[in-house]
Design an enzyme around this catalytic site. Structure first.
Site, PDB file in Angstrom:
ATOM      1  N   CYS A   2       0.839  -1.202   0.000  1.00  0.00           N
ATOM      2  CA  CYS A   2       0.000   0.000   0.000  1.00  0.00           C
ATOM      3  C   CYS A   2       0.879   1.259   0.000  1.00  0.00           C
ATOM      4  CB  CYS A   2      -0.967  -0.023   1.185  1.00  0.00           C
ATOM      5  SG  CYS A   2      -2.324   1.171   1.043  1.00  0.00           S
TER       6      CYS A   2
ATOM      7  N   HIS B  34      -3.587  -5.444  -0.388  1.00  0.00           N
ATOM      8  CA  HIS B  34      -3.195  -6.020   0.909  1.00  0.00           C
ATOM      9  C   HIS B  34      -3.369  -7.537   0.909  1.00  0.00           C
ATOM     10  CE1 HIS B  34      -2.734  -2.357   3.430  1.00  0.00           C
ATOM     11  NE2 HIS B  34      -3.586  -1.837   2.555  1.00  0.00           N
TER      12      HIS B  34
ATOM     13  N   GLU C 280      -2.047  -9.607   2.935  1.00  0.00           N
ATOM     14  CA  GLU C 280      -2.112 -10.099   4.331  1.00  0.00           C
ATOM     15  C   GLU C 280      -3.520 -10.034   4.896  1.00  0.00           C
ATOM     16  OE1 GLU C 280      -2.029  -5.700   4.938  1.00  0.00           O
ATOM     17  OE2 GLU C 280      -1.111  -7.099   3.510  1.00  0.00           O
TER      18      GLU C 280
END
Length: 428
Positions: free
Chosen positions: A132, A253, A255
């Site tokens: 990001c 993202h 994760e």
């Protein structure tokens, strides 16, 4: 081995914290998903606190084997573009600040820390993963630019079917949008088993209102959103995790791409960015450790050892004088004599070796000429600063990359020559 000893052995990954306010006090934090994945794949996360002045203390975090940059506020536009060139009016910029108050509150200290770390990784080829904001930092540090607001600069230019919502305040983790993955890229390798009907497309989580506008020349895109926004990029000339090479930015993202009812990832490839990054970090640490091993010096008898210590102390005193104030030369002349005698008597020293000794602060024979040299260096430094202040970001980035390579070559050569010099001192 005790668990406390593991941190001395495992490679270190620096992660810069984000600052927020909790109970009227500043609090630094890093998302735990990032930390869990770094630990899972064999590295130690070292959190760099976002506090004033920390950007001047980054040497204290050495050795650095990897850098992961993730969450945070908007990057100050002065680092990549003039606000007047983005096509937005002052009124529109104010609307953006009101619509995204938590993100548009620029944090200049965090910018300074992260831009320094990104450039350090580029200079030394330290593995770098940007998620990001971290991907935006990487692009800006190499001369790329950003959209200050995707909706105002990109959304209205797209056809209806191309428009993408890149952030959803009400559905932070659950929000998804599609991206198209480019063939023959690491991202393609990680997600190829998840493509449906031969379409190289996956659904990703994102939370951002800015993004890459002009991708820096050194990078190759790995994925695009339907509106054309770059969702991932890497440096193909610096990507080989087995050899400790990894420079990459992901706008989305991975994760956070997990099922709501469990911690299972949406796709098996979601964790691959962290796994391959950690692999590169481990390889880089091994390569760095092997390159700094210096053979133990031969043990000297007591008389020669004392002589060696006096000469080395003389060089140390001269180095300190070199870094501080030339007026100290006269007051510490007795401590400088052993080094000066060594330089005068040792005919085995080449001119290059003697010049190198002077550069690192070794004893010199004439204090007045030394002071004059310092004055000349100050004039040169001032001229260099003036010249560089007129250079563009792209020119400075190229200059930093070039001198970073020269620094690495010089350091390796200097270490070898200084080792030869130390052996000469011991033999004398």
């Amino acid at each position: 081995m005790a668990n406390s000893d593991l941190s001395l052995l495992l490679p270190r990954v620096l992660i810069v914290s984000r600052r927020t306010i909790r109970k009227n006090k500043f609090v630094d934090f890093v998302g735990e998903y990032h930390l869990d994945l770094i630990v899972k794949y064999g590295a130690v996360p070292i959190i760099v606190p976002r506090v004033s002045g920390i950007h001047t203390l980054l040497d204290s975090f050495e050795p650095i084997h990897g850098v992961l940059l993730c969450e945070g506020e908007d990057i100050d536009p002065s680092h990549y573009d003039d606000a007047d060139l983005c096509g937005l009016t002052p009124e529109e910029l104010e609307q953006i600040r009101q619509l995204h108050p938590s993100d548009a509150a620029i944090d200049k200290e965090k910018d300074s820390i992260e831009l320094r770390l990104a450039k350090l990784c580029l200079e030394r080829n330290i593995p770098y993963l940007g998620i990001c904001r971290g991907s935006q930092i990487l692009n800006v540090s190499c001369g790329g630019t950003l959209y200050q607001d995707i909706e105002k600069e990109l959304f209205d230019k797209c056809q209806e079917h191309q428009r993408v919502v890149h952030m959803d305040y009400g559905n932070y983790d659950g929000h998804r949008h599609s991206i198209y993955v480019m063939a023959n890229t690491p991202l393609h390798d990680w997600f190829k088993d998840s493509f449906v009907d031969d379409k190289m497309q996956i659904m990703v989580n994102s939370y951002h209102h800015q993004g890459v506008k002009r991708l820096a020349e050194r990078f190759v895109p790995m994925a695009f959103a339907p509106d054309g926004l770059v969702e991932g990029f890497y440096n193909p000339n610096n990507y080989n995790p087995e050899e400790g090479k990894f420079i990459m930015g992901l706008q989305f993202h991975p994760e956070r791409m997990r099922n709501q009812d469990s911690d299972e990832f949406d796709y098996p490839g979601c964790s691959m960015a962290y796994q391959e990054f950690a692999k590169a970090v481990i390889a880089y640490e091994k390569k760095l450790s092997s390159s700094i091993l210096i053979p133990k010096s031969t043990k000297l008898n007591e008389e020669l050892e004392q002589k060696r210590k006096l000469i080395l102390k003389s060089f140390s005193v001269a180095r300190n004088i070199y870094k501080s104030d030339s007026h100290m030369v006269a007051s510490r002349s007795s401590e400088l004599e052993p080094g000066a005698e060594f330089l005068q008597a040792n005919t085995a020293l080449s001119l290059q070796q003697e010049n190198r000794l002077k550069q690192v602060g070794a004893t010199i024979r004439n204090g007045s000429s030394y002071a004059q040299k310092m004055k000349t260096n100050q004039v040169r430094e001032k001229a260099a600063r003036t010249m560089m202040s007129n250079m563009s970001v792209e020119q400075l980035t190229d200059l930093v990359s070039f001198y970073g390579l020269m620094h690495q070559i010089c350091s390796e050569t200097m270490d070898r020559k200084m080792l030869e010099l130390e052996l000469l001192v011991e033999e004398s």
